[in-house]
Motif scaffolding. Structure first.
Motif, PDB file in Angstrom:
ATOM      1  N   TYR A 116     -21.727  24.181   3.475  1.00  0.00           N
ATOM      2  CA  TYR A 116     -20.451  24.637   2.938  1.00  0.00           C
ATOM      3  C   TYR A 116     -19.459  23.481   2.809  1.00  0.00           C
ATOM      4  CZ  TYR A 116     -22.274  29.267   4.076  1.00  0.00           C
ATOM      5  OH  TYR A 116     -23.051  30.407   4.159  1.00  0.00           O
ATOM      6  N   LYS A 117     -18.500  23.662   1.891  1.00  0.00           N
ATOM      7  CA  LYS A 117     -17.462  22.646   1.716  1.00  0.00           C
ATOM      8  C   LYS A 117     -16.138  23.310   1.343  1.00  0.00           C
ATOM      9  CE  LYS A 117     -17.508  19.563  -1.744  1.00  0.00           C
ATOM     10  NZ  LYS A 117     -17.830  18.306  -2.459  1.00  0.00           N
ATOM     11  N   LEU A 118     -15.073  22.885   2.033  1.00  0.00           N
ATOM     12  CA  LEU A 118     -13.720  23.336   1.726  1.00  0.00           C
ATOM     13  C   LEU A 118     -12.929  22.152   1.217  1.00  0.00           C
ATOM     14  CD1 LEU A 118     -11.565  25.611   1.854  1.00  0.00           C
ATOM     15  CD2 LEU A 118     -11.006  24.783   4.157  1.00  0.00           C
ATOM     16  N   PHE A 163     -13.750  26.535  -2.120  1.00  0.00           N
ATOM     17  CA  PHE A 163     -14.746  26.720  -1.058  1.00  0.00           C
ATOM     18  C   PHE A 163     -16.082  26.974  -1.735  1.00  0.00           C
ATOM     19  CE2 PHE A 163     -16.809  29.441   2.284  1.00  0.00           C
ATOM     20  CZ  PHE A 163     -16.939  28.443   3.233  1.00  0.00           C
ATOM     21  N   HIS A 164     -17.081  26.158  -1.402  1.00  0.00           N
ATOM     22  CA  HIS A 164     -18.362  26.219  -2.098  1.00  0.00           C
ATOM     23  C   HIS A 164     -19.516  26.402  -1.119  1.00  0.00           C
ATOM     24  CE1 HIS A 164     -16.428  24.943  -5.801  1.00  0.00           C
ATOM     25  NE2 HIS A 164     -15.925  23.898  -5.174  1.00  0.00           N
ATOM     26  N   ASP A 165     -20.509  27.164  -1.556  1.00  0.00           N
ATOM     27  CA  ASP A 165     -21.793  27.253  -0.877  1.00  0.00           C
ATOM     28  C   ASP A 165     -22.727  26.282  -1.598  1.00  0.00           C
ATOM     29  OD1 ASP A 165     -24.329  27.827   0.083  1.00  0.00           O
ATOM     30  OD2 ASP A 165     -24.005  29.991   0.126  1.00  0.00           O
ATOM     31  N   LEU A 166     -22.963  25.116  -1.021  1.00  0.00           N
ATOM     32  CA  LEU A 166     -23.710  24.063  -1.684  1.00  0.00           C
ATOM     33  C   LEU A 166     -25.201  24.378  -1.797  1.00  0.00           C
ATOM     34  CD1 LEU A 166     -21.939  21.085   0.078  1.00  0.00           C
ATOM     35  CD2 LEU A 166     -21.495  21.943  -2.220  1.00  0.00           C
ATOM     36  N   PRO A 220     -24.996  24.014  -5.982  1.00  0.00           N
ATOM     37  CA  PRO A 220     -24.893  22.564  -5.773  1.00  0.00           C
ATOM     38  C   PRO A 220     -23.960  21.867  -6.753  1.00  0.00           C
ATOM     39  CG  PRO A 220     -27.001  23.132  -6.781  1.00  0.00           C
ATOM     40  CD  PRO A 220     -26.363  24.425  -6.367  1.00  0.00           C
ATOM     41  N   ASP A 221     -23.671  22.487  -7.894  1.00  0.00           N
ATOM     42  CA  ASP A 221     -22.762  21.890  -8.871  1.00  0.00           C
ATOM     43  C   ASP A 221     -21.296  22.207  -8.578  1.00  0.00           C
ATOM     44  OD1 ASP A 221     -24.861  20.748 -10.328  1.00  0.00           O
ATOM     45  OD2 ASP A 221     -25.134  22.578 -11.521  1.00  0.00           O
ATOM     46  N   GLU A 222     -21.039  22.976  -7.529  1.00  0.00           N
ATOM     47  CA  GLU A 222     -19.672  23.318  -7.110  1.00  0.00           C
ATOM     48  C   GLU A 222     -18.891  23.981  -8.244  1.00  0.00           C
ATOM     49  OE1 GLU A 222     -17.974  20.022  -4.488  1.00  0.00           O
ATOM     50  OE2 GLU A 222     -19.710  19.020  -5.385  1.00  0.00           O
ATOM     51  N   ALA A 223     -19.551  24.913  -8.920  1.00  0.00           N
ATOM     52  CA  ALA A 223     -18.934  25.594 -10.054  1.00  0.00           C
ATOM     53  C   ALA A 223     -18.275  26.917  -9.667  1.00  0.00           C
ATOM     54  CB  ALA A 223     -19.981  25.848 -11.142  1.00  0.00           C
ATOM     55  N   ALA A 245     -17.588  29.323   8.611  1.00  0.00           N
ATOM     56  CA  ALA A 245     -17.394  27.944   8.150  1.00  0.00           C
ATOM     57  C   ALA A 245     -16.016  27.767   7.548  1.00  0.00           C
ATOM     58  CB  ALA A 245     -18.476  27.590   7.129  1.00  0.00           C
ATOM     59  N   LYS A 246     -15.573  28.710   6.746  1.00  0.00           N
ATOM     60  CA  LYS A 246     -14.248  28.633   6.119  1.00  0.00           C
ATOM     61  C   LYS A 246     -13.156  28.557   7.179  1.00  0.00           C
ATOM     62  CE  LYS A 246     -11.078  31.477   3.345  1.00  0.00           C
ATOM     63  NZ  LYS A 246     -10.247  31.918   4.490  1.00  0.00           N
ATOM     64  N   ARG A 247     -13.216  29.416   8.177  1.00  0.00           N
ATOM     65  CA  ARG A 247     -12.186  29.426   9.221  1.00  0.00           C
ATOM     66  C   ARG A 247     -12.215  28.134  10.034  1.00  0.00           C
ATOM     67  NH1 ARG A 247     -12.939  35.728  11.284  1.00  0.00           N
ATOM     68  NH2 ARG A 247     -11.747  36.685   9.564  1.00  0.00           N
ATOM     69  N   THR A 248     -13.418  27.630  10.319  1.00  0.00           N
ATOM     70  CA  THR A 248     -13.536  26.363  11.047  1.00  0.00           C
ATOM     71  C   THR A 248     -12.921  25.232  10.247  1.00  0.00           C
ATOM     72  OG1 THR A 248     -15.575  27.102  12.120  1.00  0.00           O
ATOM     73  CG2 THR A 248     -15.147  24.728  12.088  1.00  0.00           C
ATOM     74  N   PHE A 249     -13.238  25.157   8.960  1.00  0.00           N
ATOM     75  CA  PHE A 249     -12.745  24.072   8.110  1.00  0.00           C
ATOM     76  C   PHE A 249     -11.235  24.169   7.923  1.00  0.00           C
ATOM     77  CE2 PHE A 249     -17.106  23.750   5.803  1.00  0.00           C
ATOM     78  CZ  PHE A 249     -17.652  23.246   6.971  1.00  0.00           C
ATOM     79  N   GLU A 250     -10.701  25.386   7.816  1.00  0.00           N
ATOM     80  CA  GLU A 250      -9.250  25.550   7.706  1.00  0.00           C
ATOM     81  C   GLU A 250      -8.551  25.047   8.965  1.00  0.00           C
ATOM     82  OE1 GLU A 250      -8.816  29.367   4.682  1.00  0.00           O
ATOM     83  OE2 GLU A 250      -9.054  29.711   6.844  1.00  0.00           O
ATOM     84  N   TYR A 251      -9.163  25.304  10.109  1.00  0.00           N
ATOM     85  CA  TYR A 251      -8.612  24.793  11.370  1.00  0.00           C
ATOM     86  C   TYR A 251      -8.634  23.276  11.395  1.00  0.00           C
ATOM     87  CZ  TYR A 251      -8.301  23.726  16.353  1.00  0.00           C
ATOM     88  OH  TYR A 251      -7.952  23.192  17.569  1.00  0.00           O
ATOM     89  N   VAL A 252      -9.741  22.680  10.919  1.00  0.00           N
ATOM     90  CA  VAL A 252      -9.856  21.230  10.875  1.00  0.00           C
ATOM     91  C   VAL A 252      -8.778  20.623   9.973  1.00  0.00           C
ATOM     92  CG1 VAL A 252     -11.315  19.299  10.133  1.00  0.00           C
ATOM     93  CG2 VAL A 252     -12.311  21.190  11.432  1.00  0.00           C
ATOM     94  N   LEU A 253      -8.631  21.176   8.770  1.00  0.00           N
ATOM     95  CA  LEU A 253      -7.619  20.651   7.843  1.00  0.00           C
ATOM     96  C   LEU A 253      -6.214  20.811   8.415  1.00  0.00           C
ATOM     97  CD1 LEU A 253      -8.814  21.739   4.277  1.00  0.00           C
ATOM     98  CD2 LEU A 253      -8.913  19.486   5.337  1.00  0.00           C
ATOM     99  N   GLY A 254      -5.994  21.850   9.160  1.00  0.00           N
ATOM    100  CA  GLY A 254      -4.676  22.050   9.759  1.00  0.00           C
ATOM    101  C   GLY A 254      -4.369  21.064  10.874  1.00  0.00           C
TER     102      GLY A 254
END
Length: 342
Positions: A290-292, A304-307, A311-314, A331-340
């Motif tokens: 995953y990627k945020l 937010f993408h499921d790679l 894989p093309d992040e469309a 994953a989304k909640r974890t990444f939002e915490y990281v960015l915060g």
């Protein structure tokens, strides 16, 4: 890395990467008694500060300290050079990829314990390398010339490895960003074409195989330091020694590594706080799947993408009406915490 410093650390500037309070990796190693040498592109300071590589801890530096200029004032055969703090103006010289390999071989033959080599290629100005270094044909556009430039690096790297590996060196090869947009790439973006780069490790005791866990260039700090037996990075107890770096040394031995996500960012002016300066700020947190992305270029757009499935992040999984599966939601909640927190 070119991704961060290319906008400010060029010829004619007086700015340079700070040498304190964070301890540069070559300083960490030289303070521990190891010999160090830097070859090739520096790009962390400009010509008014030609001794900056040695200020960062390298015993020796030889190379073109910035990019080869793309305005026809320089070429890969005619460029300025800095050697141990002395600046030598533009002059005809050997093809720069070959010259960098020759300088690296001199350091290896001298038994320098830590040798860092930064090739300029493939990078503009796009050109056709010497014919004996590549096999490409029909070099009628920049993309094809870039392929030839990259093959020339491969050819010269093969020459370097042929001497370094039998002498017991461990060699790490990596790129600092994705391919430039001028030749079809996504450099300077948070797409995978801008942040996912090749990384190989060769040497005694390195287990063959592929590890798909995410690592970042910052992780080379702790990895190299620990390879030399110097405490550094996450958990070292010293906040000046690569605090955000985590060693991926276990992967060299075939073991799993602890990092489950990695972070990348880009903003225009180093030294400013992008949270308060209003600078363009692109950020990304990525795991294997995953990627945020938070991209200020698009009014705070988040993606937010499921790679695995995209894989093309469309497909933006944050679009209205999208229901996230439990793993994606975590994953989304974890990444939002990281960015915060960053």
């Amino acid at each position: 890395p070119d991704l961060l410093v290319g906008q400010i650390f060029n010829a004619g500037t007086t700015e340079a990467m700070p040498t304190a309070p964070l301890v540069p990796l070559p300083r960490l190693l030289s303070d521990a008694g190891y010999t160090t040498s830097k070859i090739g592109k520096w790009h962390l300071s400009g010509y008014p500060n030609p001794d900056h590589p040695r200020d960062c801890g390298y015993d020796h530096y030889s190379g073109h300290i910035a990019n080869v200029r793309s305005d026809a004032s320089e070429t890969y055969w005619e460029y300025p050079k800095v050697v141990d703090g002395s600046f030598f103006p533009r002059a005809p010289r050997p093809y720069i990829t070959t010259a960098e390999t020759d300088d690296a071989l001199s350091a290896v033959r001298a038994g320098i314990e830590f040798v860092s080599v930064s090739y300029h290629a493939p990078h503009g100005p796009w050109h056709e390398p010497p014919a004996h270094l590549h096999t490409q044909v029909n070099l009628g556009n920049n993309r094809e010339r870039t392929r030839a430039m990259l093959e020339a690096v491969d050819t010269e790297l093969r020459r370097l490895l042929a001497e370094a590996l039998p002498l017991g060196y461990t060699v790490v090869v990596f790129a600092d960003n994705g391919t430039a947009s001028q030749v079809g790439g996504q450099k300077a973006t948070m797409y995978d074409g801008g942040v996912v780069c090749p990384l190989w490790v060769f040497g005694p005791g390195v287990s063959p195989g592929i590890d798909a866990n995410p690592v970042g260039a910052v992780d080379l700090y702790a990895t190299v330091a620990l390879w030399f037996g110097v405490p550094a990075g996450f958990g070292s107890g010293d906040p000046t020694r690569g605090p955000d770096s985590r060693s991926f040394l276990p992967a060299w031995r075939g073991f799993d590594i602890a990092r489950r996500w990695t972070y990348a960012e880009r903003f225009r002016q180093l030294g400013e706080n992008p949270r308060t300066s209003g600078a363009q700020w692109r950020r990304m947190v990525r795991s294997r799947r995953y990627k945020l992305v938070h991209d200020d270029d698009f009014v705070g757009q988040r993606r937010f993408h499921d790679l695995l499935t995209d894989p093309d992040e469309a497909v933006n999984l944050l679009d209205p009406g999208t229901v996230l599966e439990p793993a994606a939601l975590l994953a989304k909640r974890t990444f939002e915490y990281v960015l915060g927190r960053l």
